[in-house]
Design a protein around this motif. Structure first.
Motif, PDB file in Angstrom:
ATOM      1  N   TYR A 186       3.588  16.205   7.568  1.00 24.55           N
ATOM      2  CA  TYR A 186       3.756  16.046   6.123  1.00 24.55           C
ATOM      3  C   TYR A 186       3.819  17.416   5.469  1.00 24.55           C
ATOM      4  O   TYR A 186       3.605  18.449   6.101  1.00 24.55           O
ATOM      5  N   GLU A 187       4.073  17.402   4.163  1.00 17.54           N
ATOM      6  CA  GLU A 187       3.967  18.602   3.343  1.00 17.54           C
ATOM      7  C   GLU A 187       3.296  18.219   2.029  1.00 17.54           C
ATOM      8  O   GLU A 187       3.183  17.038   1.705  1.00 17.54           O
ATOM      9  N   VAL A 188       2.851  19.222   1.289  1.00 17.44           N
ATOM     10  CA  VAL A 188       2.277  18.960  -0.030  1.00 17.44           C
ATOM     11  C   VAL A 188       3.428  18.581  -0.947  1.00 17.44           C
ATOM     12  O   VAL A 188       4.376  19.343  -1.113  1.00 17.44           O
ATOM     13  N   ILE A 189       3.354  17.375  -1.512  1.00 16.51           N
ATOM     14  CA  ILE A 189       4.436  16.896  -2.377  1.00 16.51           C
ATOM     15  C   ILE A 189       4.003  16.761  -3.832  1.00 16.51           C
ATOM     16  O   ILE A 189       4.808  16.438  -4.686  1.00 16.51           O
ATOM     17  N   GLY A 190       2.733  17.034  -4.113  1.00 11.70           N
ATOM     18  CA  GLY A 190       2.261  16.963  -5.485  1.00 11.70           C
ATOM     19  C   GLY A 190       0.933  17.665  -5.653  1.00 11.70           C
ATOM     20  O   GLY A 190       0.097  17.662  -4.756  1.00 11.70           O
ATOM     21  N   HIS A 191       0.763  18.302  -6.817  1.00 12.04           N
ATOM     22  CA  HIS A 191      -0.475  19.003  -7.155  1.00 12.04           C
ATOM     23  C   HIS A 191      -1.076  18.345  -8.385  1.00 12.04           C
ATOM     24  O   HIS A 191      -0.384  18.119  -9.374  1.00 12.04           O
TER      25      HIS A 191
ATOM     26  N   GLY B 104      10.921  15.089   1.340  1.00 18.04           N
ATOM     27  CA  GLY B 104      12.031  14.345   0.761  1.00 18.04           C
ATOM     28  C   GLY B 104      11.798  12.867   0.554  1.00 18.04           C
ATOM     29  O   GLY B 104      12.675  12.165   0.063  1.00 18.04           O
ATOM     30  N   ALA B 105      10.630  12.368   0.912  1.00 16.19           N
ATOM     31  CA  ALA B 105      10.367  10.935   0.749  1.00 16.19           C
ATOM     32  C   ALA B 105      10.167  10.597  -0.721  1.00 16.19           C
ATOM     33  O   ALA B 105       9.630  11.387  -1.485  1.00 16.19           O
ATOM     34  N   ARG B 106      10.626   9.427  -1.094  1.00 13.59           N
ATOM     35  CA  ARG B 106      10.409   8.932  -2.451  1.00 13.59           C
ATOM     36  C   ARG B 106       9.160   8.071  -2.460  1.00 13.59           C
ATOM     37  O   ARG B 106       8.893   7.335  -1.504  1.00 13.59           O
ATOM     38  N   PHE B 107       8.415   8.162  -3.549  1.00 14.45           N
ATOM     39  CA  PHE B 107       7.171   7.413  -3.657  1.00 14.45           C
ATOM     40  C   PHE B 107       7.420   5.926  -3.425  1.00 14.45           C
ATOM     41  O   PHE B 107       8.331   5.340  -3.979  1.00 14.45           O
ATOM     42  N   GLY B 108       6.605   5.326  -2.572  1.00 16.41           N
ATOM     43  CA  GLY B 108       6.694   3.898  -2.300  1.00 16.41           C
ATOM     44  C   GLY B 108       7.659   3.524  -1.196  1.00 16.41           C
ATOM     45  O   GLY B 108       7.742   2.369  -0.813  1.00 16.41           O
ATOM     46  N   GLU B 109       8.399   4.492  -0.691  1.00 17.70           N
ATOM     47  CA  GLU B 109       9.326   4.234   0.410  1.00 17.70           C
ATOM     48  C   GLU B 109       8.829   4.971   1.645  1.00 17.70           C
ATOM     49  O   GLU B 109       8.452   6.126   1.578  1.00 17.70           O
ATOM     50  N   GLY B 110       8.837   4.317   2.764  1.00 19.99           N
ATOM     51  CA  GLY B 110       8.437   4.969   4.007  1.00 19.99           C
ATOM     52  C   GLY B 110       6.932   5.048   4.143  1.00 19.99           C
ATOM     53  O   GLY B 110       6.198   4.236   3.589  1.00 19.99           O
ATOM     54  N   PRO B 111       6.466   6.066   4.867  1.00 20.99           N
ATOM     55  CA  PRO B 111       5.040   6.183   5.153  1.00 20.99           C
ATOM     56  C   PRO B 111       4.200   6.356   3.886  1.00 20.99           C
ATOM     57  O   PRO B 111       4.699   6.769   2.846  1.00 20.99           O
TER      58      PRO B 111
ATOM     59  N   ILE C 236       0.866  -1.172   0.000  1.00 23.97           N
ATOM     60  CA  ILE C 236       0.000   0.000   0.000  1.00 23.97           C
ATOM     61  C   ILE C 236       0.904   1.223   0.000  1.00 23.97           C
ATOM     62  O   ILE C 236       1.753   1.386   0.881  1.00 23.97           O
ATOM     63  N   THR C 237       0.743   2.082  -1.005  1.00 23.58           N
ATOM     64  CA  THR C 237       1.596   3.257  -1.132  1.00 23.58           C
ATOM     65  C   THR C 237       0.831   4.567  -0.968  1.00 23.58           C
ATOM     66  O   THR C 237       1.433   5.597  -0.662  1.00 23.58           O
ATOM     67  N   GLU C 238      -0.482   4.526  -1.214  1.00 23.15           N
ATOM     68  CA  GLU C 238      -1.288   5.735  -1.100  1.00 23.15           C
ATOM     69  C   GLU C 238      -2.609   5.409  -0.430  1.00 23.15           C
ATOM     70  O   GLU C 238      -3.130   4.303  -0.553  1.00 23.15           O
ATOM     71  N   LEU C 239      -3.128   6.385   0.244  1.00 25.47           N
ATOM     72  CA  LEU C 239      -4.479   6.325   0.771  1.00 25.47           C
ATOM     73  C   LEU C 239      -5.186   7.556   0.231  1.00 25.47           C
ATOM     74  O   LEU C 239      -4.688   8.676   0.375  1.00 25.47           O
ATOM     75  N   VAL C 240      -6.321   7.354  -0.440  1.00 24.62           N
ATOM     76  CA  VAL C 240      -7.051   8.446  -1.077  1.00 24.62           C
ATOM     77  C   VAL C 240      -8.247   8.818  -0.205  1.00 24.62           C
ATOM     78  O   VAL C 240      -9.025   7.955   0.189  1.00 24.62           O
ATOM     79  N   LEU C 241      -8.364  10.090   0.067  1.00 22.81           N
ATOM     80  CA  LEU C 241      -9.461  10.613   0.863  1.00 22.81           C
ATOM     81  C   LEU C 241     -10.212  11.630   0.017  1.00 22.81           C
ATOM     82  O   LEU C 241      -9.654  12.660  -0.378  1.00 22.81           O
ATOM     83  N   ASP C 242     -11.477  11.326  -0.313  1.00 18.17           N
ATOM     84  CA  ASP C 242     -12.305  12.274  -1.050  1.00 18.17           C
ATOM     85  C   ASP C 242     -12.664  13.429  -0.131  1.00 18.17           C
ATOM     86  O   ASP C 242     -12.950  13.226   1.056  1.00 18.17           O
TER      87      ASP C 242
END
Length: 126
Positions: free
Chosen positions: A28-33, A44-51, A5-11
């Motif tokens: 956290y911070e906004v890492i993508g728009h 600084g986290a890379r997608f799929g690594e860490g939280p 699991i790499t993402e959790l989507v909240l509507d």
């Protein structure tokens, strides 16, 4: 081979407002728009690594009833009572989902009413 699991989507109705809340809650911070939302994650986290990455997806359709999935958060470096005061100051509100009052966790809602639980155990500094 397995999936992770790499993402959790909240509507949500207002991704910008919820981003302020969840970034403050999780550090956290906004890492993508995206045109229809925002991605939040650790600096600084890379997608799929860490939280997990938390995606706030804009929707005009309000949810109805209790969510079948919710987030659990744990205090990091403080006790539950101190963290509850911080979350409340950020805009969290108590939620009643049928708990008995004997639980070790506290049920809250974010500014748009999405339930989450504050657990008791301090997991150490964030």
């Amino acid at each position: 081979m397995a999936c992770r699991i790499t993402e959790l989507v909240l509507d949500c109705h207002d991704p910008d407002r919820l981003a302020e809340f969840w970034c403050a809650v999780l550090g956290y911070e906004v890492i993508g728009h995206e045109p229809d939302g925002l991605a939040l994650g650790p600096a600084g986290a890379r997608f799929g690594e860490g939280p997990l990455t938390l995606i706030l997806a804009r929707t005009e359709n309000p949810r109805r009833g209790k969510l079948p999935l919710h987030l659990d958060v744990s205090p990091a470096g403080v006790d539950q009572e101190t963290e509850l005061a911080r979350l409340t100051a950020l805009g969290a509100r108590p939620a009643d989902v049928g708990q008995t009052g004997e639980e070790s966790w506290v049920v809250l809602q974010d500014p748009e009413g999405n339930e989450f639980c504050l657990l008791r155990t301090d997991v150490g500094e964030a």
